[in-house]
Design a protein around this motif. Structure first.
Motif, mmCIF file in Angstrom:
data_model
loop_
_atom_site.group_PDB
_atom_site.id
_atom_site.type_symbol
_atom_site.label_atom_id
_atom_site.label_comp_id
_atom_site.label_asym_id
_atom_site.label_seq_id
_atom_site.Cartn_x
_atom_site.Cartn_y
_atom_site.Cartn_z
ATOM 1 N N VAL A 71 41.255 -14.265 106.290
ATOM 2 C CA VAL A 71 42.116 -15.437 106.436
ATOM 3 C C VAL A 71 43.553 -14.957 106.570
ATOM 4 O O VAL A 71 44.046 -14.205 105.721
ATOM 5 C CB VAL A 71 41.980 -16.387 105.228
ATOM 6 N N ILE A 77 39.869 -16.157 110.458
ATOM 7 C CA ILE A 77 40.537 -17.452 110.450
ATOM 8 C C ILE A 77 42.033 -17.193 110.482
ATOM 9 O O ILE A 77 42.590 -16.613 109.549
ATOM 10 C CB ILE A 77 40.168 -18.266 109.197
ATOM 11 N N LEU A 94 39.668 -24.354 104.564
ATOM 12 C CA LEU A 94 39.247 -23.072 103.998
ATOM 13 C C LEU A 94 38.078 -23.225 103.034
ATOM 14 O O LEU A 94 37.173 -22.380 102.995
ATOM 15 C CB LEU A 94 40.435 -22.406 103.296
ATOM 16 N N LEU A 136 34.623 -21.160 103.668
ATOM 17 C CA LEU A 136 34.216 -20.121 102.728
ATOM 18 C C LEU A 136 32.892 -20.451 102.056
ATOM 19 O O LEU A 136 32.027 -19.580 101.898
ATOM 20 C CB LEU A 136 35.308 -19.912 101.674
ATOM 21 N N VAL A 173 42.605 -12.071 102.398
ATOM 22 C CA VAL A 173 43.619 -13.033 102.821
ATOM 23 C C VAL A 173 44.972 -12.354 102.865
ATOM 24 O O VAL A 173 45.312 -11.550 101.999
ATOM 25 C CB VAL A 173 43.659 -14.264 101.879
ATOM 26 N N MET A 231 48.884 -19.973 100.835
ATOM 27 C CA MET A 231 47.581 -19.697 101.440
ATOM 28 C C MET A 231 46.777 -18.753 100.564
ATOM 29 O O MET A 231 45.577 -18.972 100.328
ATOM 30 C CB MET A 231 47.765 -19.112 102.843
ATOM 31 N N VAL A 250 43.121 -19.700 98.708
ATOM 32 C CA VAL A 250 41.884 -18.933 98.876
ATOM 33 C C VAL A 250 41.416 -18.364 97.539
ATOM 34 O O VAL A 250 40.222 -18.376 97.219
ATOM 35 C CB VAL A 250 42.102 -17.805 99.905
#
Length: 767
Positions: free
Chosen positions: A497, A530, A720, A724, A736, A742, A746
């Motif tokens: 990510v 992603i 997300l 996931l 990530v 972000m 995650v």
């Protein structure tokens, strides 16, 4: 208004037919018969021949023997480390003073005519840490030789408690993203500090009575305040002993436990906050004490044979300046202030030694000593001008720099390279993720620089200017630095990510997996990338996934790319932007990037650490016995500042001599081929090329495989949690890299317990 646009875009190859594709950008400015392409082809053929020789069965007996040796080394390192912690826990107790230190250690070392008091602290604190660092070098040398196939088979099988300990436990807060293991270790370290303070005070206060205080013309509270100030400083030394270990970029200690210097920066931050809190309290307590005793003149005293108060105050002031600039808003808005102020660590450590004395400073010096060795090696590497091959200026305010490198230089994905461009700033060094793969591009190394700060903006403007660009650009580098193993191969699925320029470390992962599919037959995890971008022009970053040699994605690589453009609802219908490729003329003095200590760098580092320590002790022993001892007689008659400076000079000279000798020996042995490589490269003219994801007439395009596996989503943000939790596989690695929010999102998903197969790893630009 049209709604969000979501769809899968691909290129159909039809002669003389125009197809509208995406806004992703790529160009092939290299010729199809470039020297780089030929070298890659040759390397592939050699690797395929070698791969046939690699056994697909269990590891050989030789590998098993190495595993046993590595296990024994790690066990010995653990014993030494626990011994160091035990000494720190024992130091404030009366048992340490009455039953060990005085009757045993001071008898053996304290009365020595060769080392004096320095011998005691050196052999108790510095020698074990240097020994542990040397053992770490040996461990990493053995680990480096392990076959990639065998590593790939080591699938993750741990679960339950072990898996839970590695998951994020705290996501938000001042500590950042912290796993249960990190939180437990932090709590244990804080407990060690509290134990030290409690035991120091417990042993000191009973000896302070009104009568004893009156003898020194003190009141009871003043005597206790003085005692407390001293003990707070002693507790702070525990933080200083470990402060520099996380920032040793070429550390032989961190990789043994699976850490890198980049991922350990937060430990340095934690230790720094605790250290400055304790040292500030130490200084304030003494100021209050002197003021109450009407002895404020003590602040400007410099004892000849005792502690220097002025040196301590300079140490504290330099530390406070560094501490103040670490405040997040200052660090982000005024990075140059933060960067330059941290050079005060030299002042901090120099006056710290002058404050406490050279004998006592070796209690806290082991980590700084290892840092000094690493720092001087980085200095030697930065003296070379690096051969810059080309620069590609992308329309997304991004620059890709490609350097020549020594073919023997091997690094792992997610590694970083520190870059200095004197024409922009002679002092500033900035870290950038390496996007190339040493297994795929034997003689090239690439980094991507996004124009986000003053330094990177100046570089982008310099290269994107329509004016004539100088055919040479002076560049110095340090590194590369990165993990010693490729743990992502142990997962069945891999989800990466990224946000914005956070995609760059994942480009190296994908390129390395491409190389693995071509050279080995090991199982490759399913990849889901992603990536979120603000604007469509930023999708140009995806064009860097494949190298410029025109290589296509292998059918053995199962990859899916989900690209989200958050601030645009639909594709723009505008003229294709050009990608400018600049080629640089080589200078005779330019060198390709190479390992500063050669292919056997870990063994060389162990030799430097051991030999510099040995040389230091020999010189100090001779100098003390025949110069200092006749004056001092182990009774502190020799000037303390002169002794400290003299010992520091000897230590620095030992490091410089051994490190320089190792570097020169390796250059003489391994860099003959590198110099020939620089002189035999043709320089093409500057070129412009269109986007591979815009309006084009296509008959054959190596990017077809990349476009076919890419979905574009306009006006959306990635879900997300859904992505996931729906990822299949008994072990799913989640990496990530991007904005703080972000990473936290995650981490929260991976630690929620909704899926037991998620293994989280954050990559942050925290330098």
């Amino acid at each position: 208004m049209p709604g969000p646009c979501t769809g899968k875009y691909f290129i159909k190859f039809r002669t003389k037919h125009f197809i509208i594709t995406n806004y992703l950008i790529y160009t092939h400015s290299f010729s199809s018969h470039s020297p780089q392409q030929q070298s890659i082809k040759i390397k592939r053929e050699e690797d395929m021949d070698n791969s046939e020789k690699v056994s697909a069965t269990s590891p050989s007996s030789r590998d098993e023997f190495k595993d046993v040796i590595k296990g024994l080394i790690k066990l010995l390192m653990l014993v030494i480390f626990l011994g160091i912690i035990f000494i720190w826990a024992l130091m404030p107790t009366m048992v340490y003073r009455t039953k060990w230190l005085n009757p045993v250690m001071r008898t053996e070392f304290g009365t020595s005519t060769y080392f004096g008091a320095i011998g005691l602290t050196f052999f108790m604190f510095m020698f074990p840490m240097v020994l542990m660092a040397c053992l770490g070098c040996l461990y990493l040398h053995l680990k480096k030789q392990k076959n990639t196939n065998h590593l790939a088979r080591e699938k993750i099988t741990d679960g339950g408690v072990f898996a839970a300990m590695k998951r994020p436990m705290l996501v938000k807060g001042p500590l950042g993203i912290v796993s249960a293991t990190e939180l437990i270790l932090l709590a244990m370290f804080v407990a060690l500090l509290l134990w030290n303070f409690f035991m120091y005070m417990r042993n000191a206060f009973p000896t302070i009575t009104p009568q004893s205080a009156a003898k020194h013309h003190q009141k009871l509270w003043q005597a206790r305040l003085e005692a407390m100030a001293v003990r707070i400083g002693l507790v702070g030394n525990c933080c200083l002993a470990f402060l520099f270990i996380p920032v040793v970029r070429g550390s032989s200690l961190l990789p043994v436990v699976g850490l890198t210097s980049e991922s350990s920066i937060k430990y340095h931050i934690w230790l720094g906050h605790m250290l400055m809190t304790l040292f500030t309290a130490h200084g304030l307590c003494f100021i209050v004490y002197w003021a109450s005793m009407h002895e404020i003149s003590q602040m400007v005293s410099w004892g000849k044979t005792e502690m220097s108060n002025v040196a301590g105050e300079i140490t504290l002031l330099s530390g406070l300046v560094m501490w103040a600039t670490t405040y997040p808003s200052i660090r982000r808005r005024f990075f140059e202030v933060f960067f330059y102020s941290h050079y005060l660590y030299i002042v901090f450590m120099l006056f710290y030694v002058l404050h406490v004395g050279v004998a006592f400073c070796f209690i806290t010096f082991p980590g700084f000593y290892i840092f000094m060795v690493d720092r001087f090696l980085r200095f030697l590497q930065s003296r070379d001008n690096i051969r810059l091959s080309s620069a590609r200026v992308l329309p997304s305010d991004t620059v890709e720099l490609t350097f020549f490198k020594n073919k023997g230089l091997v690094y792992n994905p997610t590694s970083i390279l520190f870059v200095n461009i004197p024409s922009i700033s002679k002092l500033q060094w900035h870290p950038f993720s390496i996007t190339s793969s040493s297994n795929l591009e034997a003689d090239k190394l690439s980094i991507v620089i996004k124009s986000e700060g003053k330094w990177s903006t100046k570089l982008y403007e310099m290269l994107s200017s329509s004016d004539h660009i100088d055919s040479s650009l002076s560049v110095s580098v340090e590194g590369p630095y990165g993990p010693t193993s490729i743990d992502f191969l142990r997962h069945e699925s891999l989800v990466m990510v990224s946000g914005g320029s956070g995609i760059t470390p994942f480009i190296s992962v994908i390129r390395d997996l491409i190389a693995i599919t071509q050279t080995t037959s090991c199982e490759i995890p399913k990849i889901t990338l992603i990536c979120a971008f603000k604007n469509a022009s930023d999708i140009a970053m995806l064009d860097l996934i494949l190298p410029t040699s025109g290589l296509q994605l292998s059918t053995d690589l199962n990859i899916q790319i989900e690209a989200f453009i958050t601030k645009e609802k639909e594709p723009r219908n505008e003229e294709t932007q050009k990608i400018r490729t600049i080629w640089f003329k080589p200078n005779l003095s330019d060198q390709p990037i190479s390992a500063i200590l050669g292919p056997n760098s870990w063994l060389c580092l162990a030799a430097i650490l051991a030999s510099s320590t040995l040389i230091f002790m020999i010189i100090i022993g001779v100098m003390t016995r025949y110069y200092i001892y006749p004056i001092d007689q182990n009774k502190n008659k020799y000037n303390a500042a002169s002794r400290s400076i003299l010992y520091l000079l000897v230590l620095c000279v030992s490091i410089m001599v051994t490190s320089s000798a190792a570097v020169l020996w390796n250059k003489k042995k391994y860099n003959v081929e590198s110099s020939k490589q620089v002189q035999t490269v043709d320089v093409p003219s500057p070129t412009f090329s269109p986007s591979s994801w815009a309006y084009r007439e296509i008959e054959s395009n190596p990017q077809e495989s990349l476009v076919q596996c890419t979905n574009l989503h306009f006006g959306e943000r990635p879900d997300l949690k859904k992505i996931l939790l729906e990822t299949k596989g008994s072990s799913v690695g989640v990496m990530v890299c991007g904005p703080k929010k972000m990473r936290q999102k995650v981490a929260k998903i991976c630690s929620s317990g909704l899926a037991e197969n998620l293994h989280f790893e954050s990559i942050s630009f925290s330098w």
